[in-house]
Design an enzyme around this catalytic site. Structure first.
Site, PDB file in Angstrom:
ATOM      1  CE  LYS A   1       3.926   0.137   0.279  1.00 17.60           C
ATOM      2  NZ  LYS A   1       3.404  -0.878  -0.587  1.00 17.60           N
TER       3      LYS A   1
ATOM      4  CE  LYS B   1       6.937  -1.177  -2.556  1.00 15.44           C
ATOM      5  NZ  LYS B   1       6.151  -2.131  -3.356  1.00 15.44           N
TER       6      LYS B   1
END
Ligand SMILES: [Zn+2]
Length: 343
Positions: free
Chosen positions: A267, A214
């Site tokens: 992400k 992420k």
């Protein structure tokens, strides 16, 4: 016309070698193109994010994300059922509590916003895969994803103390009936700690989707409106990844796979297709990607300005995510895509 053809032939004969391979043969008609299409997008690939807020009694539009809402605890089951009726089989839930504190108590409370929503949804839609976001930021008064300590000008997000609370949170979601938990905090060692606490409490069957890579990203902006979780001081770069680092992303993923992650998530999506593609090739794990709020808002803004056509733009983006290696896509367009990929 005859004249034009003659000119064409003259040019062709003059400049081109005799062609054996003509890739355009397979692009001639829609049916031929369908026949050789390599990447197919379907409803089964999608997860719809849903927001449930204890602070509201009816749904509330999120201004920076047209078409996305916070749902009240009473409405969340309907929102889940609508998703299922649209053909989707999985949702991921984010909660907004009434009270926030410095221990993120609402994150692991037995009667917390997520715990109640999960058990209500599972009792009405038992076949729907219910995934919960596991993080502390929505429940912390300071908005960081972990426990903080402030020394003068500097603040620290404490890793191990945060992991303990995250594990507790994941267990409470599993107890409420979550099929999978999805830790998004980026603390070190949280996948192992969550696997351990789930297993020792009889939740061996509860899966873990790890937000393994992420990145600290500007594209999370609108989400913070939706989840009401902007950090009150500092930023998240001491725990989320530097967008410049691909090798580090692969090391992060390797750690999470080793600690017991069932599905790996990257992400945001479009700026990180290289990571997705490399991880797909290196690890034999299902790969998910989160097409985030800012990416959504950008396309919506372009659509509003008449720059692109929404359906075509979204289908192209989602297909590119699959082509790069995603098995699963988390997207705010999941409901629309369920329709668009059918017709
Ligand atoms: Zn967080």
């Amino acid at each position: 016309m005859a004249n034009l053809r003659a000119i064409g032939q003259t040019i062709t004969l003059g400049l081109m070698r005799k062609l054996v391979h003509r890739p355009r043969r397979l692009r001639r008609t829609a049916a031929l193109r369908n026949l050789v299409r390599e990447t197919k997008l379907g409803t089964d690939d999608l997860i719809l994010p849903l927001f449930v807020s204890e602070k509201i009694s009816e749904r509330h539009a999120i201004p920076s994300m047209p078409g996305v809402f916070q749902h009240s605890p009473d409405e969340i089951v309907d929102a889940a059922r609508t998703a299922q009726d649209a053909g989707l089989q999985a949702i991921i839930l984010f909660g907004i509590p009434t009270e926030k504190d410095e221990r993120a108590s609402g994150a692991y409370a037995e009667d917390g916003v997520i715990q109640k929503a999960v058990s209500a949804i599972k009792s009405k839609c038992p076949d729907l895969v219910v995934i919960t976001d596991v993080c502390l930021c929505e429940y912390m008064s300071h908005g960081h994803c972990g426990v903080t300590r402030i020394d003068g000008e500097h603040f620290h997000v404490l890793n191990d103390a945060s992991v303990a609370l995250l594990a507790k949170t994941a267990l409470s979601h599993a107890k409420a009936g979550a099929d999978m938990v999805a830790p998004s905090d980026m603390m070190d060692g949280r996948i192992g700690a969550i696997r351990e606490i789930l297993d020792t409490n009889g939740f061996e069957e509860t899966g873990i989707i790890s937000y393994a890579a992420k990145f600290a990203s500007v594209f999370y902006g609108p989400f913070r409106d939706a989840a009401e979780s902007p950090p009150q001081f500092g930023d998240r770069r001491s725990y989320q990844m530097d967008s410049a680092n691909a090798e580090e992303a692969l090391r992060e993923i390797a750690l999470d796979v080793d600690e017991g992650a069932d599905i790996i998530m990257i992400k945001p999506a479009l700026p990180y297709l290289d990571i997705l593609s490399r991880a797909r090739q290196r690890f034999g794990k299902p790969m998910a990607v989160y097409h985030v709020s800012g990416e959504y808002a950008m396309v919506k803004a372009a659509v509003e300005k008449g720059v692109v056509e929404e359906r075509a733009a979204v289908l192209e983006i989602m297909t590119s995510l699959k082509r790069a290696g995603a098995d699963i896509i988390v997207t705010y367009w999941a409901r629309e895509l369920a329709q668009w990929t059918r017709s």
